[in-house]
Design a protein around this motif. Sequence first.
Motif, PDB file in Angstrom:
ATOM      1  N   LYS A  81       0.823  -1.213   0.000  1.00 29.75           N
ATOM      2  CA  LYS A  81       0.000   0.000   0.000  1.00 29.75           C
ATOM      3  C   LYS A  81       0.856   1.261   0.000  1.00 29.75           C
ATOM      4  O   LYS A  81       0.334   2.366  -0.173  1.00 29.75           O
ATOM      5  CB  LYS A  81      -0.913  -0.001   1.233  1.00 29.75           C
ATOM      6  N   ILE A  82       2.152   1.092   0.229  1.00 27.75           N
ATOM      7  CA  ILE A  82       3.043   2.254   0.242  1.00 27.75           C
ATOM      8  C   ILE A  82       4.141   2.057  -0.789  1.00 27.75           C
ATOM      9  O   ILE A  82       4.431   0.947  -1.228  1.00 27.75           O
ATOM     10  CB  ILE A  82       3.669   2.466   1.638  1.00 27.75           C
ATOM     11  N   GLY A  83       4.759   3.175  -1.184  1.00 23.65           N
ATOM     12  CA  GLY A  83       5.856   3.110  -2.140  1.00 23.65           C
ATOM     13  C   GLY A  83       5.423   3.425  -3.557  1.00 23.65           C
ATOM     14  O   GLY A  83       4.236   3.413  -3.886  1.00 23.65           O
ATOM     15  N   LYS A  84       6.399   3.720  -4.400  1.00 22.06           N
ATOM     16  CA  LYS A  84       6.150   4.024  -5.803  1.00 22.06           C
ATOM     17  C   LYS A  84       6.371   2.756  -6.627  1.00 22.06           C
ATOM     18  O   LYS A  84       7.462   2.191  -6.645  1.00 22.06           O
ATOM     19  CB  LYS A  84       7.103   5.122  -6.288  1.00 22.06           C
ATOM     20  N   LYS A  85       5.317   2.317  -7.282  1.00 24.45           N
ATOM     21  CA  LYS A  85       5.382   1.078  -8.056  1.00 24.45           C
ATOM     22  C   LYS A  85       5.605   1.379  -9.528  1.00 24.45           C
ATOM     23  O   LYS A  85       4.879   2.172 -10.124  1.00 24.45           O
ATOM     24  CB  LYS A  85       4.088   0.279  -7.898  1.00 24.45           C
ATOM     25  N   GLU A 188       6.076  12.378  -3.020  1.00 21.66           N
ATOM     26  CA  GLU A 188       5.114  11.923  -2.013  1.00 21.66           C
ATOM     27  C   GLU A 188       4.788  10.435  -2.149  1.00 21.66           C
ATOM     28  O   GLU A 188       4.337   9.795  -1.186  1.00 21.66           O
ATOM     29  CB  GLU A 188       3.824  12.757  -2.094  1.00 21.66           C
ATOM     30  N   THR A 189       5.037   9.847  -3.335  1.00 23.41           N
ATOM     31  CA  THR A 189       4.722   8.423  -3.525  1.00 23.41           C
ATOM     32  C   THR A 189       5.694   7.513  -2.788  1.00 23.41           C
ATOM     33  O   THR A 189       5.406   6.333  -2.574  1.00 23.41           O
ATOM     34  CB  THR A 189       4.735   8.059  -5.021  1.00 23.41           C
ATOM     35  N   PHE A 190       6.853   8.043  -2.390  1.00 21.50           N
ATOM     36  CA  PHE A 190       7.860   7.222  -1.713  1.00 21.50           C
ATOM     37  C   PHE A 190       7.646   7.153  -0.202  1.00 21.50           C
ATOM     38  O   PHE A 190       8.185   6.271   0.454  1.00 21.50           O
ATOM     39  CB  PHE A 190       9.264   7.783  -1.975  1.00 21.50           C
ATOM     40  N   VAL A 191       6.885   8.093   0.315  1.00 19.31           N
ATOM     41  CA  VAL A 191       6.733   8.199   1.769  1.00 19.31           C
ATOM     42  C   VAL A 191       5.285   7.923   2.170  1.00 19.31           C
ATOM     43  O   VAL A 191       4.410   7.743   1.322  1.00 19.31           O
ATOM     44  CB  VAL A 191       7.163   9.600   2.266  1.00 19.31           C
ATOM     45  N   THR A 192       5.037   7.928   3.465  1.00 15.91           N
ATOM     46  CA  THR A 192       3.676   7.748   3.975  1.00 15.91           C
ATOM     47  C   THR A 192       3.050   9.126   4.219  1.00 15.91           C
ATOM     48  O   THR A 192       3.766  10.124   4.333  1.00 15.91           O
ATOM     49  CB  THR A 192       3.692   6.952   5.291  1.00 15.91           C
ATOM     50  N   PRO A 193       1.733   9.186   4.334  1.00 14.94           N
ATOM     51  CA  PRO A 193       1.077  10.487   4.587  1.00 14.94           C
ATOM     52  C   PRO A 193       1.530  11.144   5.885  1.00 14.94           C
ATOM     53  O   PRO A 193       1.352  12.358   6.059  1.00 14.94           O
ATOM     54  CB  PRO A 193      -0.415  10.118   4.647  1.00 14.94           C
TER      55      PRO A 193
END
Length: 757
Positions: A81-85, A188-193
């Motif tokens: 659910k986290i990270g840049k795919k 922002e896609t590499f980190v959590t909110p």
Amino acid sequence: MNNELNFQEKSYYELLLYLILNIENFQILPKIKLETDLPQKVRDNIQTYFFTYKSACEFANQIFLEIYQPGAIKKYCQQSKIGKKLPTALYIHISALEQLHPLLQLYENLAHRLYLKAVSRQKADAKTTTLIKFNFDKPTISYLHYPDFNIDPHPALKTSISINLNEGKVEQRNYTNSKNPPVLHRKETFVTPEYPHYQKFAQLTSAEVKLGLLDNTRLIGTRKGWLTHLKNHGIEIQDHHVIQHTIEMPISKIQRHKAAIVRKKISKPVRLAVEANLFTEGTTFFDYGCGYGEDIKYIAKKGYLSAGWDPYYLPETPCIAADIVNLGYVINVIESLAERREALIKSWQLTKKVLIVSALVLIDDSKTEGKLAYGDGIITARKTFQKYYEQQELKSYIDQVLNVDSIPIDLGIFFVFRDEAEAQNFQASRLKTRLYTPRISCKNKRFEDYEEQLIPLMNFMSDRGRLPVRGELDEETDLIEEFGNFRRAFQLIIQVTNYQEWDKITDKRRQDLLVYLALTKFSHRPKFSQFSEIVRNDIRALFGSYTKACTLADLILFSLGDSVLISKCCQNSSIGYKSDYSLLVHVSAVAKLDPLLRLYEGCANRTIGRLNEATIVKFHHKLPIISYLFYPDFDTEAHPVLDTTMNIDLRDLSVVYEDYTSEYNPPILHRKDALVTSDYPHYEKFAKLTVQEEDRGLLNDLEQIENRLGWLKCLEKNCTEIKGHRVYWRTNVDPYQLKILKSADAARKRKRKKQNN
């Protein structure tokens, strides 16, 4: 509530990782062998999540074993659910590592030990990692250092350390002194909110997306490319804010409407849609950016409801939703990235079934030489803007903006299906071998009495390679009433036909599906439920289960990595013209090749697209390259001239085009009969020509005759001329020389006949 659930999940993952990291030979280490040896907090968590110590250890062992299963890393990365795919990797910020699944944390922990050894040997700081990259296509984890990640809107990569877990090898790269290092986007896609700067990162990305700055990923991956891209569009990034500047126009005004072409016939993209049978009864059509509207008129004449809109020629026409929407050569004439993106999105919003997207693809660099550069394109002499795409660049742009998997149809032409099942049906149909229904070879009174009812069953069996299930055959009522079921009816058909031909049809349809399923692995393989009912029935009948079909497809796909096997398939092929380094096959015969070669060509065809006019497919078996060759006069000319080639390197999907239309001495074809199969319409004519030329000795030195001038010289030397597909002696030649040549010709004929006998 969500924060509480996240905390519980994190605690659960931490517990599992703790247990896994204390496994040796799949047993808890002696120092914590007893549950009483564990810290109280760990024991409490075991009770909370697993109830018993034994259950917790069994689950930890299971994960430890799973890490070595093929595809496990890819599965958990894709589920993250986290990270840049990306298609072949997952990137996460170091701060988000502990929120990954325990299996991925364990995998990273194994790599991290090698990483620590590598940095200690260099006496480097081990705490410099910013991002961690999990690779899908190879057992590698990379540690990436972006020192200015928090402060630079698009930070540059400083160092990269890649760990191969299978081989234990460490590869290091240092970009400190590079003038053009890789840069990051969408931070922002590499980190959590919960990351301190998440909102700032997300707002920057949102602003850049609206302006279309991130659409062309191939241009913006490095610092120079990104800065040039910003400069071309009058944009500056300051402290995570986008600042737009007014660009001084190189001309008074770009005349977009002048890019519209007055056509005397249907445009190629719409023609290909018609030929692909996308238009059925009741289909509606809308042309977004229709220019003069010739496509609208053509489709209307075909009997379909047709309309269109254009900002200059038909501005008052309302934009209405339609089954098929055409965005034909529009995005390449829009100089504004934001407006270009808007046109693509709006046309997709109007699409009910299929969107046709087309744009110009650069084949010849001379089209841009000496032209005034503007943005990411040029200004033409007519004061229009023109953006020339590369084929893969255009596909990436469509896919990224619309979040789809567009299907390449020809150079610069793509179909985008609204319904996933319809897209899969279309893809499968393109790989379907054209087969003929076995002919009736003997008489049978009962068959003759029911021939009218049995013919549809024969056609269905030829088309699908299996018997129908109830409801699939329109004419089934009378057939079932008479025979009871399809199998009994088919037994009668077998009595009047060759049953081996039906077995071949079933085998071919099985191969068609295997090639198709193997190719779906390159994008996203559909779930079984996403196929249409008739395809699901095909899979059940031909393979037994979807799982078995996918397993067999993956085995074939895995074989593609064996260059020796590819070479053997080319050399042993009963179809095509073989040389030391390649196999040449007419496009009509590709579907009849070995499934491995069909898959080899399919990798290029599915990803980049096949030249629609392609005549010959060239399989290079020393290098992973597929070439498409276009000979416009293949059927009519005895030795057609090469017009265009498109070479696709499967290693990096790079494409090289070659245009021979202006060549004084272009390549030509020989032995056309070897390129096609015996059922090709002109096979006999081609074969007779080859025999005549061999008898004359014209094909003895292929290197000398591969180009037009060399061939003409050979004909003159041998006192020969070609008319149609026949070989004749020239009359205005030295009689003595002609006598010697005829004698040699007769000797070769005798030798050939003797060998044939």
